[in-house]
Design a protein around this motif. Structure first.
Motif, short mmCIF file in Angstrom:
data_model
loop_
_atom_site.label_atom_id
_atom_site.label_comp_id
_atom_site.label_asym_id
_atom_site.label_seq_id
_atom_site.Cartn_x
_atom_site.Cartn_y
_atom_site.Cartn_z
N UNK A 1 2.60 -20.84 115.15
CA UNK A 1 2.32 -20.37 116.51
C UNK A 1 2.95 -21.28 117.56
N UNK A 2 2.87 -22.60 117.35
CA UNK A 2 3.44 -23.54 118.31
C UNK A 2 4.96 -23.43 118.34
N UNK A 3 5.58 -23.32 117.18
CA UNK A 3 7.03 -23.17 117.12
C UNK A 3 7.48 -21.92 117.87
N UNK A 4 6.78 -20.83 117.63
CA UNK A 4 7.13 -19.58 118.30
C UNK A 4 6.92 -19.69 119.81
N UNK B 1 17.88 -21.29 116.33
CA UNK B 1 16.45 -21.60 116.44
C UNK B 1 15.70 -20.42 117.06
N UNK B 2 16.26 -19.85 118.09
CA UNK B 2 15.63 -18.69 118.74
C UNK B 2 15.55 -17.51 117.77
N UNK B 3 16.62 -17.31 116.99
CA UNK B 3 16.62 -16.21 116.02
C UNK B 3 15.52 -16.42 114.97
N UNK B 4 15.38 -17.65 114.49
CA UNK B 4 14.32 -17.96 113.52
C UNK B 4 12.95 -17.70 114.14
N UNK B 5 12.81 -18.09 115.39
CA UNK B 5 11.55 -17.86 116.10
C UNK B 5 11.24 -16.37 116.19
N UNK B 6 12.23 -15.56 116.49
CA UNK B 6 12.02 -14.13 116.59
C UNK B 6 11.63 -13.52 115.25
N UNK B 7 12.28 -14.00 114.18
CA UNK B 7 11.94 -13.52 112.84
C UNK B 7 10.50 -13.91 112.50
#
Length: 175
Positions: free
Chosen positions: A37-40, A64-70
């Motif tokens: 949750x914090x990473x996102x 990093x943003x793409x990983x967050x979206x996934x």
């Protein structure tokens, strides 16, 4: 009678290990859920600023943003939310059972129970533990040797402090 007392003691010990194991698993699950949750949250709220500042690393930041979206997309399907509910309920049910079993152990250790009463107490303990697991869990609890070893160590420490000498190393059984 002593054999039944020892058997009840081992079940009591095993229940304590279960309680501690679930507490440790709950703590680990909370950490994983919080980290995701914090990473996102951090990547979604800070997505534009670092991209502009770190133009040289735009590709890395985009990854990093793409990983967050996934992660945001798959998070509802990850087991953490459900495990948090299940482990919390199971821990409460097992702790309640542990209080009952500990009270019964005092009577058994004092020699105040017949063999039939000890057998009934053992059957009641097993049945109540099974019901607690069945009622609380919607999936299996992953087996983790490191958590089990830590739970065993903490249970041994507890019994050594409370019942000094009654818990021996040969009381260890897998949770």
């Amino acid at each position: 009678m002593l054999v039944l007392q020892e058997y009840f003691w081992r079940e009591f010990y095993r229940l304590k290990v279960h309680v501690i194991y679930i507490e440790l698993a709950l703590g680990r699950t909370e950490k994983c859920d919080r980290a995701i949750k914090m990473f996102a949250a951090i990547t979604s709220s800070a997505s534009i600023g670092p991209w502009v500042i770190w133009e040289d690393y735009a590709f890395a930041w985009g990854g990093i943003i793409a990983v967050s979206q996934v992660l945001n997309a798959v998070r509802p399907y990850m087991p953490y939310k459900e495990r948090l509910k299940s482990y919390s309920a199971l821990r409460l049910n097992l702790e309640e059972l542990l209080l009952t079993v500990e009270s019964r152990w005092i009577d058994i250790a004092a020699g105040e129970c017949t063999e039939a009463e000890i057998r009934n107490a053992l059957a009641g303990l097993r049945s109540a533990r099974q019901k607690a697991f069945g009622k609380s869990l919607t999936s299996t609890v992953p087996h983790d040797e490191k958590l089990l070893a830590e739970a065993e160590e903490k249970a041994q420490e507890y019994f050594n402090n409370i019942y000094s000498g009654e818990a021996s190393n040969d009381s260890h059984e897998d949770a």
